[in-house]
Motif scaffolding. Structure first.
Motif, PDB file in Angstrom:
ATOM      1  N   ARG A  84      -7.122 -10.831  -3.706  1.00  0.00           N
ATOM      2  CA  ARG A  84      -7.688 -11.538  -2.555  1.00  0.00           C
ATOM      3  C   ARG A  84      -9.204 -11.326  -2.498  1.00  0.00           C
ATOM      4  O   ARG A  84      -9.969 -12.251  -2.218  1.00  0.00           O
ATOM      5  N   LYS A  85      -9.617 -10.100  -2.792  1.00  0.00           N
ATOM      6  CA  LYS A  85     -11.043  -9.787  -2.783  1.00  0.00           C
ATOM      7  C   LYS A  85     -11.772 -10.532  -3.896  1.00  0.00           C
ATOM      8  O   LYS A  85     -12.901 -11.018  -3.700  1.00  0.00           O
ATOM      9  N   LEU A  86     -11.165 -10.613  -5.073  1.00  0.00           N
ATOM     10  CA  LEU A  86     -11.790 -11.368  -6.165  1.00  0.00           C
ATOM     11  C   LEU A  86     -12.009 -12.816  -5.768  1.00  0.00           C
ATOM     12  O   LEU A  86     -13.009 -13.445  -6.135  1.00  0.00           O
ATOM     13  N   SER A  87     -11.080 -13.358  -5.015  1.00  0.00           N
ATOM     14  CA  SER A  87     -11.167 -14.764  -4.603  1.00  0.00           C
ATOM     15  C   SER A  87     -12.362 -15.022  -3.691  1.00  0.00           C
ATOM     16  O   SER A  87     -12.788 -16.169  -3.514  1.00  0.00           O
ATOM     17  N   ASP A  88     -12.913 -13.943  -3.104  1.00  0.00           N
ATOM     18  CA  ASP A  88     -14.060 -14.089  -2.200  1.00  0.00           C
ATOM     19  C   ASP A  88     -15.388 -14.171  -2.947  1.00  0.00           C
ATOM     20  O   ASP A  88     -16.424 -14.461  -2.331  1.00  0.00           O
ATOM     21  N   HIS A  89     -15.375 -13.887  -4.253  1.00  0.00           N
ATOM     22  CA  HIS A  89     -16.620 -13.865  -5.020  1.00  0.00           C
ATOM     23  C   HIS A  89     -16.702 -15.096  -5.922  1.00  0.00           C
ATOM     24  O   HIS A  89     -15.767 -15.371  -6.682  1.00  0.00           O
ATOM     25  N   HIS A  90     -17.831 -15.804  -5.865  1.00  0.00           N
ATOM     26  CA  HIS A  90     -17.949 -17.073  -6.582  1.00  0.00           C
ATOM     27  C   HIS A  90     -17.851 -16.919  -8.101  1.00  0.00           C
ATOM     28  O   HIS A  90     -17.424 -17.845  -8.795  1.00  0.00           O
ATOM     29  N   LEU A  91     -18.224 -15.740  -8.641  1.00  0.00           N
ATOM     30  CA  LEU A  91     -18.134 -15.527 -10.083  1.00  0.00           C
ATOM     31  C   LEU A  91     -16.757 -15.037 -10.527  1.00  0.00           C
ATOM     32  O   LEU A  91     -16.420 -15.105 -11.712  1.00  0.00           O
ATOM     33  N   LEU A  92     -15.968 -14.538  -9.592  1.00  0.00           N
ATOM     34  CA  LEU A  92     -14.710 -13.876  -9.965  1.00  0.00           C
ATOM     35  C   LEU A  92     -13.453 -14.636  -9.542  1.00  0.00           C
ATOM     36  O   LEU A  92     -12.359 -14.326 -10.019  1.00  0.00           O
ATOM     37  N   LYS A  93     -13.602 -15.607  -8.675  1.00  0.00           N
ATOM     38  CA  LYS A  93     -12.398 -16.243  -8.126  1.00  0.00           C
ATOM     39  C   LYS A  93     -11.581 -16.998  -9.170  1.00  0.00           C
ATOM     40  O   LYS A  93     -10.369 -17.160  -9.009  1.00  0.00           O
ATOM     41  N   ASN A  94     -12.219 -17.408 -10.253  1.00  0.00           N
ATOM     42  CA  ASN A  94     -11.490 -18.086 -11.320  1.00  0.00           C
ATOM     43  C   ASN A  94     -11.437 -17.265 -12.610  1.00  0.00           C
ATOM     44  O   ASN A  94     -11.162 -17.809 -13.680  1.00  0.00           O
ATOM     45  N   SER A  95     -11.730 -15.972 -12.492  1.00  0.00           N
ATOM     46  CA  SER A  95     -11.767 -15.119 -13.691  1.00  0.00           C
ATOM     47  C   SER A  95     -10.353 -14.822 -14.184  1.00  0.00           C
ATOM     48  O   SER A  95      -9.393 -14.806 -13.404  1.00  0.00           O
ATOM     49  N   TYR A  96     -10.259 -14.588 -15.484  1.00  0.00           N
ATOM     50  CA  TYR A  96      -8.996 -14.149 -16.077  1.00  0.00           C
ATOM     51  C   TYR A  96      -8.962 -12.623 -16.088  1.00  0.00           C
ATOM     52  O   TYR A  96      -9.993 -11.953 -16.250  1.00  0.00           O
ATOM     53  N   ILE A  97      -7.773 -12.083 -15.917  1.00  0.00           N
ATOM     54  CA  ILE A  97      -7.604 -10.629 -15.848  1.00  0.00           C
ATOM     55  C   ILE A  97      -6.815 -10.168 -17.066  1.00  0.00           C
ATOM     56  O   ILE A  97      -5.690 -10.619 -17.299  1.00  0.00           O
ATOM     57  N   TYR A  98      -7.413  -9.260 -17.829  1.00  0.00           N
ATOM     58  CA  TYR A  98      -6.757  -8.676 -19.000  1.00  0.00           C
ATOM     59  C   TYR A  98      -6.427  -7.212 -18.692  1.00  0.00           C
ATOM     60  O   TYR A  98      -7.328  -6.425 -18.370  1.00  0.00           O
ATOM     61  N   LEU A  99      -5.185  -6.849 -18.772  1.00  0.00           N
ATOM     62  CA  LEU A  99      -4.778  -5.460 -18.575  1.00  0.00           C
ATOM     63  C   LEU A  99      -5.031  -4.684 -19.868  1.00  0.00           C
ATOM     64  O   LEU A  99      -4.531  -5.051 -20.931  1.00  0.00           O
ATOM     65  N   GLU A 100      -5.852  -3.618 -19.805  1.00  0.00           N
ATOM     66  CA  GLU A 100      -6.255  -2.882 -21.007  1.00  0.00           C
ATOM     67  C   GLU A 100      -5.607  -1.503 -21.130  1.00  0.00           C
ATOM     68  O   GLU A 100      -5.316  -1.049 -22.234  1.00  0.00           O
ATOM     69  N   ARG A 101      -5.441  -0.821 -20.018  1.00  0.00           N
ATOM     70  CA  ARG A 101      -4.855   0.517 -20.067  1.00  0.00           C
ATOM     71  C   ARG A 101      -4.128   0.791 -18.758  1.00  0.00           C
ATOM     72  O   ARG A 101      -4.584   0.371 -17.692  1.00  0.00           O
ATOM     73  N   ILE A 102      -3.018   1.496 -18.867  1.00  0.00           N
ATOM     74  CA  ILE A 102      -2.261   1.863 -17.667  1.00  0.00           C
ATOM     75  C   ILE A 102      -1.897   3.340 -17.738  1.00  0.00           C
ATOM     76  O   ILE A 102      -1.490   3.846 -18.782  1.00  0.00           O
ATOM     77  N   ASP A 103      -2.100   4.046 -16.624  1.00  0.00           N
ATOM     78  CA  ASP A 103      -1.757   5.467 -16.515  1.00  0.00           C
ATOM     79  C   ASP A 103      -0.640   5.619 -15.490  1.00  0.00           C
ATOM     80  O   ASP A 103      -0.828   5.285 -14.311  1.00  0.00           O
ATOM     81  N   ILE A 104       0.492   6.100 -15.941  1.00  0.00           N
ATOM     82  CA  ILE A 104       1.612   6.358 -15.036  1.00  0.00           C
ATOM     83  C   ILE A 104       1.887   7.858 -15.030  1.00  0.00           C
ATOM     84  O   ILE A 104       2.368   8.415 -16.025  1.00  0.00           O
ATOM     85  N   PRO A 105       1.558   8.531 -13.931  1.00  0.00           N
ATOM     86  CA  PRO A 105       1.787   9.973 -13.862  1.00  0.00           C
ATOM     87  C   PRO A 105       3.098  10.308 -13.157  1.00  0.00           C
ATOM     88  O   PRO A 105       3.547   9.594 -12.267  1.00  0.00           O
TER      89      PRO A 105
END
Length: 346
Positions: A84-105
């Protein structure tokens, strides 16, 4: 859940200007949860108009990684808020999201009698298993220089830790937080709010991710914990808490100990305590010694007497050094059960 690292594809091929980078850095670093906590970090810029971002799920709720995420609904709440926050920014609202690393403790609770270093034999046994599973990996221990007490153990699938695809880090969470917290009042607050902090042993599975990008909407609904929880457990249960291999290690240690005891006895003036101190590298667990004596000493009464004597020696050693050596196998089982039941998928 702890943190994830993502790449945001801001532009398609074009580089960001300095002003745009400063703007994005400020925006990402000031994303606040409904409770007013900053939970995102701007990491870097990449070629082609991409930026790296870290999202901390615990910080969203309590401004600290001391808070424990326990179910996937909490994770989904963070993802939805972030998007929702990304949607508020003109440069980020249409950006693609790539998941690079995940930490599960996962969190295992030790008893008050023991400290993190008390689990040395458990960590060594896990290292033996990991070495069999990942011959090209590393098992590293990090200790306090003055006290020589272990505080962090890392099992990574690459000799170069920064090049890992997967790794498991085991650490003393209280000492970790203490190192990162300069303000004594803040540390006291954590101890007051999280009374179990000093008893936590953290077992964190980290994995690099390669998969197709998400749209903002897709990522907001992506149930990361449900998607990756089983694979995180599998990583730990296959490469560390693998009881088929643990049993192999016990048998190998038993055979090595029998061979060494026979050689020691052949020299004359055999002494059980001296033998233990000399060969305790084989005795990560009393059970190894018990199995060895079952073969090494043929006479039942002599064996029973020797086992009683050695159990007292091991108990004295355990009390003196505060090192677990009598119930290592059961502790390994206990840790596995703790990991298996830590999260709830709703």
């Amino acid at each position: 859940m702890d943190t994830i690292q993502i790449k945001l594809s801001v532009f398609d091929g074009g580089d960001l200007t300095n002003n745009e980078i400063d703007n994005l850095r400020s925006f990402i670093n000031h994303i606040k949860s409904p409770n007013g906590y900053n939970y995102c970090d701007f990491l870097d810029t990449r070629k082609g108009g991409d930026i790296g971002v870290k999202i901390s799920y615990p910080r969203y709720f309590k401004n600290s990684n001391v808070f424990l995420i326990r179910d996937n609904k909490q994770v989904l709440e963070v993802n939805e808020h972030f998007c929702r926050k990304l949607s508020d920014h003109h440069l980020l609202k249409n950006s693609y999201i790539y998941l690079e690393r995940i930490d599960i403790p996962f969190t295992y609770y030790k008893n008050e009698k023991h400290n993190f270093h008390s689990y040395l034999n458990i960590f060594m046994m896990l290292g033996e298993v990991y070495n069999k599973r990942k011959a090209n990996g590393i098992q590293k221990a990090y200790s306090d220089l003055l006290t020589k007490k272990y505080e962090t153990i890392t099992y990574a699938d690459s000799k170069t830790k920064s090049s890992y695809n997967s790794k498991v880090t085991v650490y003393n969470q209280y000492e970790n937080i203490k190192t990162k917290t300069a303000d004594e009042d803040e540390l006291k607050y954590y101890l007051d709010q999280f009374g179990d902090l000093k008893d936590r042993i953290r077992i964190e599975s980290s994995k690099r991710i390669r998969r197709k990008y998400f749209s903002n909407k897709e990522f907001s609904k992506f149930d990361i914990l449900s998607e990756y929880l089983d694979s995180a457990k599998k990583e730990i249960f296959t490469n560390l808490l693998n009881f088929e291999i643990i049993d192999e290690v016990y048998e190998e240690k038993k055979e090595l100990l029998i061979k060494s005891l026979k050689e020691e006895k052949a020299l004359g003036n055999f002494n059980y305590e001296v033998a233990f101190l000399k060969y305790n590298g084989y005795v990560h667990d009393y059970e190894v010694l018990r199995r060895a004596f079952k073969i090494f000493i043929e006479n039942d009464k002599t064996r029973e007497s020797a086992i009683t004597k050695m159990r007292k020696i091991l108990n004295d050693y355990s009390e003196r050094e505060n090192i677990i050596i009598i119930d290592v196998y059961s502790k390994l089982k206990e840790i596995k059960n703790s990991i298996d039941s830590f999260y709830t998928i709703k």
